[in-house]
Scaffold this motif. Structure first.
Motif, PDB file in Angstrom:
ATOM      1  N   ALA A 183     -31.323 -15.472  16.511  1.00 35.38           N
ATOM      2  CA  ALA A 183     -31.242 -15.025  17.701  1.00 35.38           C
ATOM      3  C   ALA A 183     -30.663 -13.370  17.797  1.00 35.38           C
ATOM      4  N   ARG A 184     -30.423 -12.706  18.569  1.00 35.33           N
ATOM      5  CA  ARG A 184     -29.277 -12.017  18.916  1.00 35.33           C
ATOM      6  C   ARG A 184     -28.029 -10.792  19.840  1.00 35.33           C
ATOM      7  N   ALA A 185     -27.660 -10.617  19.485  1.00 35.20           N
ATOM      8  CA  ALA A 185     -26.390 -10.579  20.225  1.00 35.20           C
ATOM      9  C   ALA A 185     -25.993  -9.178  19.617  1.00 35.20           C
ATOM     10  N   HIS A 186     -26.065  -8.652  20.536  1.00 34.33           N
ATOM     11  CA  HIS A 186     -25.297  -7.007  20.992  1.00 34.33           C
ATOM     12  C   HIS A 186     -23.402  -6.765  19.522  1.00 34.33           C
ATOM     13  N   TYR A 187     -23.707  -5.664  18.949  1.00 34.86           N
ATOM     14  CA  TYR A 187     -22.706  -5.290  17.669  1.00 34.86           C
ATOM     15  C   TYR A 187     -21.839  -3.872  18.243  1.00 34.86           C
ATOM     16  N   ASN A 225     -20.375 -13.963  21.681  1.00 34.45           N
ATOM     17  CA  ASN A 225     -20.432 -11.954  21.771  1.00 34.45           C
ATOM     18  C   ASN A 225     -20.800 -11.871  22.906  1.00 34.45           C
ATOM     19  N   ARG A 226     -18.988 -10.894  22.880  1.00 33.40           N
ATOM     20  CA  ARG A 226     -19.527  -9.940  23.866  1.00 33.40           C
ATOM     21  C   ARG A 226     -20.007  -9.007  23.972  1.00 33.40           C
ATOM     22  N   GLU A 227     -20.544  -8.512  24.867  1.00 31.14           N
ATOM     23  CA  GLU A 227     -22.154  -8.275  25.298  1.00 31.14           C
ATOM     24  C   GLU A 227     -21.847  -6.596  25.415  1.00 31.14           C
ATOM     25  N   ASP A 228     -22.720  -5.028  25.604  1.00 33.15           N
ATOM     26  CA  ASP A 228     -22.566  -4.442  26.331  1.00 33.15           C
ATOM     27  C   ASP A 228     -22.355  -4.624  28.427  1.00 33.15           C
ATOM     28  N   GLY A 229     -21.295  -3.934  28.610  1.00 32.48           N
ATOM     29  CA  GLY A 229     -21.142  -3.312  30.498  1.00 32.48           C
ATOM     30  C   GLY A 229     -20.846  -4.712  30.613  1.00 32.48           C
ATOM     31  N   LEU A 230     -20.976  -4.816  31.980  1.00 37.43           N
ATOM     32  CA  LEU A 230     -20.237  -5.898  32.903  1.00 37.43           C
ATOM     33  C   LEU A 230     -22.021  -6.231  34.000  1.00 37.43           C
ATOM     34  N   ASP A 231     -21.229  -7.779  34.303  1.00 45.19           N
ATOM     35  CA  ASP A 231     -22.140  -8.077  35.016  1.00 45.19           C
ATOM     36  C   ASP A 231     -22.353  -8.012  36.284  1.00 45.19           C
ATOM     37  N   GLU A 232     -23.006  -8.967  37.940  1.00 49.93           N
ATOM     38  CA  GLU A 232     -23.084  -8.011  39.002  1.00 49.93           C
ATOM     39  C   GLU A 232     -21.637  -8.324  39.378  1.00 49.93           C
ATOM     40  N   PRO A 239     -16.809  -9.136  32.050  1.00 48.78           N
ATOM     41  CA  PRO A 239     -17.129  -8.942  30.493  1.00 48.78           C
ATOM     42  C   PRO A 239     -18.598  -9.152  30.495  1.00 48.78           C
ATOM     43  N   ARG A 240     -19.834  -9.226  29.784  1.00 50.70           N
ATOM     44  CA  ARG A 240     -21.003 -10.001  29.584  1.00 50.70           C
ATOM     45  C   ARG A 240     -21.236 -11.035  28.508  1.00 50.70           C
ATOM     46  N   TRP A 241     -21.390 -12.130  27.865  1.00 49.84           N
ATOM     47  CA  TRP A 241     -21.255 -13.103  26.992  1.00 49.84           C
ATOM     48  C   TRP A 241     -22.672 -13.454  26.454  1.00 49.84           C
ATOM     49  N   SER A 242     -22.789 -13.232  25.596  1.00 47.70           N
ATOM     50  CA  SER A 242     -24.091 -13.881  25.330  1.00 47.70           C
ATOM     51  C   SER A 242     -23.734 -15.439  24.221  1.00 47.70           C
ATOM     52  N   THR A 243     -24.417 -16.136  23.908  1.00 50.42           N
ATOM     53  CA  THR A 243     -23.527 -17.928  23.327  1.00 50.42           C
ATOM     54  C   THR A 243     -25.149 -17.553  22.003  1.00 50.42           C
ATOM     55  N   MET A 297     -19.623 -26.968   4.982  1.00 54.91           N
ATOM     56  CA  MET A 297     -19.684 -25.410   4.989  1.00 54.91           C
ATOM     57  C   MET A 297     -20.437 -24.792   6.094  1.00 54.91           C
ATOM     58  N   ALA A 298     -19.753 -23.980   6.950  1.00 55.70           N
ATOM     59  CA  ALA A 298     -20.732 -23.680   8.239  1.00 55.70           C
ATOM     60  C   ALA A 298     -19.868 -22.301   8.610  1.00 55.70           C
ATOM     61  N   GLY A 299     -21.068 -21.174   8.714  1.00 54.95           N
ATOM     62  CA  GLY A 299     -20.729 -20.062   8.687  1.00 54.95           C
ATOM     63  C   GLY A 299     -22.158 -19.341  10.118  1.00 54.95           C
ATOM     64  N   PHE A 300     -22.111 -18.136  10.366  1.00 55.62           N
ATOM     65  CA  PHE A 300     -22.786 -17.099  10.550  1.00 55.62           C
ATOM     66  C   PHE A 300     -23.030 -16.355  10.342  1.00 55.62           C
ATOM     67  N   ILE A 301     -24.219 -15.390  10.436  1.00 56.19           N
ATOM     68  CA  ILE A 301     -24.617 -13.896   9.554  1.00 56.19           C
ATOM     69  C   ILE A 301     -24.890 -13.099  11.106  1.00 56.19           C
ATOM     70  N   HIS A 302     -23.970 -12.343  11.630  1.00 55.65           N
ATOM     71  CA  HIS A 302     -24.643 -11.201  12.476  1.00 55.65           C
ATOM     72  C   HIS A 302     -24.342  -9.926  11.653  1.00 55.65           C
ATOM     73  N   ALA A 303     -26.017  -9.468  12.398  1.00 55.49           N
ATOM     74  CA  ALA A 303     -26.293  -8.084  11.394  1.00 55.49           C
ATOM     75  C   ALA A 303     -25.936  -6.699  12.383  1.00 55.49           C
ATOM     76  N   THR A 304     -25.873  -6.152  11.500  1.00 53.50           N
ATOM     77  CA  THR A 304     -25.857  -4.691  12.052  1.00 53.50           C
ATOM     78  C   THR A 304     -26.350  -4.540  13.167  1.00 53.50           C
ATOM     79  N   ASN A 305     -28.618  -5.102  13.182  1.00 48.47           N
ATOM     80  CA  ASN A 305     -29.132  -4.541  14.039  1.00 48.47           C
ATOM     81  C   ASN A 305     -28.915  -6.295  15.072  1.00 48.47           C
ATOM     82  N   GLY A 306     -27.864  -6.357  14.881  1.00 54.06           N
ATOM     83  CA  GLY A 306     -27.872  -7.374  16.473  1.00 54.06           C
ATOM     84  C   GLY A 306     -28.592  -8.573  15.885  1.00 54.06           C
ATOM     85  N   ALA A 307     -29.327  -8.536  15.006  1.00 58.80           N
ATOM     86  CA  ALA A 307     -29.768 -10.144  14.274  1.00 58.80           C
ATOM     87  C   ALA A 307     -27.915 -11.657  13.694  1.00 58.80           C
TER      88      ALA A 307
END
Length: 131
Positions: free
Chosen positions: A70-74, A15-22, A26-30, A46-56
């Motif tokens: 985990a947490r990932a920017h929305y 997932n692409r996160e807010d902001g840029l690295d040093e 782009p910053r990415w979370s895995t 069956m496989a998948g993921f749930i990404h809630a609007t609160n970032g969960a």
């Protein structure tokens, strides 16, 4: 931007996160969880993921949540880069592919709870013979 795929049997969500690295990139979370998805190929899983609007971020396999939350920017773009893409291999190289067939892709406007995941899994078992 969000990419979903597999790496050595693990479901991976990048997932692409807010902001840029040093370096100004782009910053990415895995987020990843082991589901043995590439074991006994030929089975329907069956496989998948749930990404809630609160970032969960929750990963699901065979009808149950696996791994830790985990947490990932929305981000505001809310766009998809790839669904079913393999994440193995360097960059966009020849190993960056999904080696199976997608029977169905469900995109919901809300975060599914355990009861809905169980219903979808039961449907996938009947429809596709999922494990």
């Amino acid at each position: 931007d969000t990419s979903v795929g597999m790496n050595d049997g693990r479901l991976v969500v990048i997932n692409r996160e807010d902001g840029l690295d040093e370096l100004g990139s782009p910053r990415w979370s895995t987020t990843t969880a082991d589901a043995d998805l590439q074991v006994a190929t030929g089975e329907v899983r069956m496989a998948g993921f749930i990404h809630a609007t609160n970032g969960a971020m929750h990963i699901v396999a065979d009808g149950v949540f696996i791994g830790a939350e985990a947490r990932a920017h929305y981000g505001s773009s809310r766009s998809w880069r790839r669904i079913g893409g393999g994440i193995d291999g360097p960059g966009e190289g020849p190993y960056n592919r999904f080696g199976g067939t997608l029977g169905a892709v469900l995109v919901l406007p809300f975060a599914a709870d355990e009861a809905l995941i169980a219903r979808v899994h039961a449907w996938a078992q009947g429809r596709f013979g999922a494990r």
